[in-house]
Design a protein around this motif. Sequence first.
Motif, PDB file in Angstrom:
ATOM      1  N   TYR A   1      50.808  84.530 -19.466  1.00 45.79           N
ATOM      2  CA  TYR A   1      51.655  84.102 -20.580  1.00 45.79           C
ATOM      3  C   TYR A   1      50.820  83.702 -21.800  1.00 45.79           C
ATOM      4  N   MET A   2      49.673  83.061 -21.561  1.00 40.99           N
ATOM      5  CA  MET A   2      48.807  82.699 -22.692  1.00 40.99           C
ATOM      6  C   MET A   2      48.233  83.952 -23.345  1.00 40.99           C
ATOM      7  N   LYS A   3      47.877  84.927 -22.544  1.00 41.96           N
ATOM      8  CA  LYS A   3      47.381  86.193 -23.105  1.00 41.96           C
ATOM      9  C   LYS A   3      48.476  86.856 -23.936  1.00 41.96           C
ATOM     10  N   ALA A   4      49.682  86.877 -23.412  1.00 44.69           N
ATOM     11  CA  ALA A   4      50.803  87.458 -24.156  1.00 44.69           C
ATOM     12  C   ALA A   4      51.038  86.704 -25.462  1.00 44.69           C
ATOM     13  N   ALA A   5      50.937  85.393 -25.423  1.00 43.16           N
ATOM     14  CA  ALA A   5      51.141  84.592 -26.634  1.00 43.16           C
ATOM     15  C   ALA A   5      50.079  84.887 -27.683  1.00 43.16           C
ATOM     16  N   ARG A   6      48.848  85.186 -27.254  1.00 38.68           N
ATOM     17  CA  ARG A   6      47.774  85.516 -28.209  1.00 38.68           C
ATOM     18  C   ARG A   6      47.953  86.905 -28.806  1.00 38.68           C
ATOM     19  N   VAL A   7      48.468  87.839 -28.003  1.00 38.97           N
ATOM     20  CA  VAL A   7      48.600  89.227 -28.450  1.00 38.97           C
ATOM     21  C   VAL A   7      49.855  89.419 -29.309  1.00 38.97           C
ATOM     22  N   LEU A   8      50.928  88.746 -28.937  1.00 37.95           N
ATOM     23  CA  LEU A   8      52.197  88.909 -29.644  1.00 37.95           C
ATOM     24  C   LEU A   8      52.262  87.968 -30.845  1.00 37.95           C
ATOM     25  N   SER A   9      53.358  88.048 -31.577  1.00 39.01           N
ATOM     26  CA  SER A   9      53.509  87.163 -32.733  1.00 39.01           C
ATOM     27  C   SER A   9      54.955  86.694 -32.821  1.00 39.01           C
ATOM     28  N   GLY A  10      55.178  85.768 -33.717  1.00 38.52           N
ATOM     29  CA  GLY A  10      56.529  85.285 -33.989  1.00 38.52           C
ATOM     30  C   GLY A  10      57.156  84.561 -32.828  1.00 38.52           C
TER      31      GLY A  10
ATOM     32  N   LEU B   1      58.471  85.637 -30.051  1.00 37.15           N
ATOM     33  CA  LEU B   1      58.045  86.046 -28.718  1.00 37.15           C
ATOM     34  C   LEU B   1      56.742  85.345 -28.316  1.00 37.15           C
ATOM     35  N   ALA B   2      55.814  85.216 -29.241  1.00 34.52           N
ATOM     36  CA  ALA B   2      54.567  84.499 -28.961  1.00 34.52           C
ATOM     37  C   ALA B   2      54.864  83.039 -28.626  1.00 34.52           C
TER      38      ALA B   2
ATOM     39  N   ALA C   1      55.253  78.574 -24.820  1.00 38.51           N
ATOM     40  CA  ALA C   1      56.034  77.473 -24.242  1.00 38.51           C
ATOM     41  C   ALA C   1      56.154  77.637 -22.727  1.00 38.51           C
ATOM     42  N   GLU C   2      56.348  78.862 -22.277  1.00 39.23           N
ATOM     43  CA  GLU C   2      56.463  79.096 -20.839  1.00 39.23           C
ATOM     44  C   GLU C   2      55.132  78.828 -20.132  1.00 39.23           C
ATOM     45  N   ALA C   3      54.029  79.187 -20.777  1.00 38.71           N
ATOM     46  CA  ALA C   3      52.707  78.904 -20.196  1.00 38.71           C
ATOM     47  C   ALA C   3      52.519  77.402 -20.022  1.00 38.71           C
ATOM     48  N   LEU C   4      52.914  76.636 -21.018  1.00 37.75           N
ATOM     49  CA  LEU C   4      52.780  75.183 -20.923  1.00 37.75           C
ATOM     50  C   LEU C   4      53.670  74.619 -19.819  1.00 37.75           C
ATOM     51  N   ASP C   5      54.845  75.179 -19.668  1.00 38.10           N
ATOM     52  CA  ASP C   5      55.750  74.748 -18.606  1.00 38.10           C
ATOM     53  C   ASP C   5      55.156  75.045 -17.227  1.00 38.10           C
ATOM     54  N   GLU C   6      54.618  76.243 -17.066  1.00 40.90           N
ATOM     55  CA  GLU C   6      53.998  76.616 -15.784  1.00 40.90           C
ATOM     56  C   GLU C   6      52.768  75.753 -15.500  1.00 40.90           C
ATOM     57  N   ALA C   7      52.028  75.385 -16.544  1.00 42.11           N
ATOM     58  CA  ALA C   7      50.853  74.527 -16.366  1.00 42.11           C
ATOM     59  C   ALA C   7      51.253  73.169 -15.793  1.00 42.11           C
ATOM     60  N   GLN C   8      52.402  72.677 -16.205  1.00 39.50           N
ATOM     61  CA  GLN C   8      52.887  71.408 -15.639  1.00 39.50           C
ATOM     62  C   GLN C   8      53.172  71.570 -14.152  1.00 39.50           C
TER      63      GLN C   8
END
Length: 181
Positions: free
Chosen positions: A47-56, A58-59, A64-71
């Motif tokens: 998810y973090m990789k996707a957030a770096r590659v995508l924009s707007g 969707l990023a 946000a989902e990466a942070l949720d999974e990290a918890q």
Amino acid sequence: MPETIFVFPKPPWVSEGPVIPSDCPVNIELVFLRRDIIRQIIAVNYYMKAARVLSGELARVFHAEALDEAQHIILLMRMLAKLDPVQAQEFRQHDVELVITDPAPEKGNLEIDPDRRNAAISYLSEAVKLEAETINEYQEQIAASRNQEVIDLLCIIMNHEKEDLAIFSHYLFGVAPWGIK
């Protein structure tokens, strides 16, 4: 004539099998928790990789989902430490604080060359995954073994792997931008 039933006591020299040391817990829930941690780490990295590659938007969604999974990783590691006193001790010894904090804007709290941050996160995530998988393998072997010497040896090695898991977790949490100490 009444039937006589003879009940013979078990001879004292017959063992129930090998004894698993108390510092070597083998309950299946520990395997489940480590597998869950592995899956969560893979998801967070993806998810973090996707957030770096995508924009707007969707990023932002992936971030946000990466942070949720990290918890979820922290919650799973807390339960792991609760059920496995050796792992809890290793987490404490290596300053793995299993607390959920506000996300850091761009990075974790460990200083690292920004150009190497993603590589560090990838390598450290893989190391945590490998250590957790290795611990699970040893635990399953210990639970299945009937040889006391094998159990004792695997227990020693497994507990060393728990230290390695704590060390790599410490550094991963320091590098990853998940808001984890």
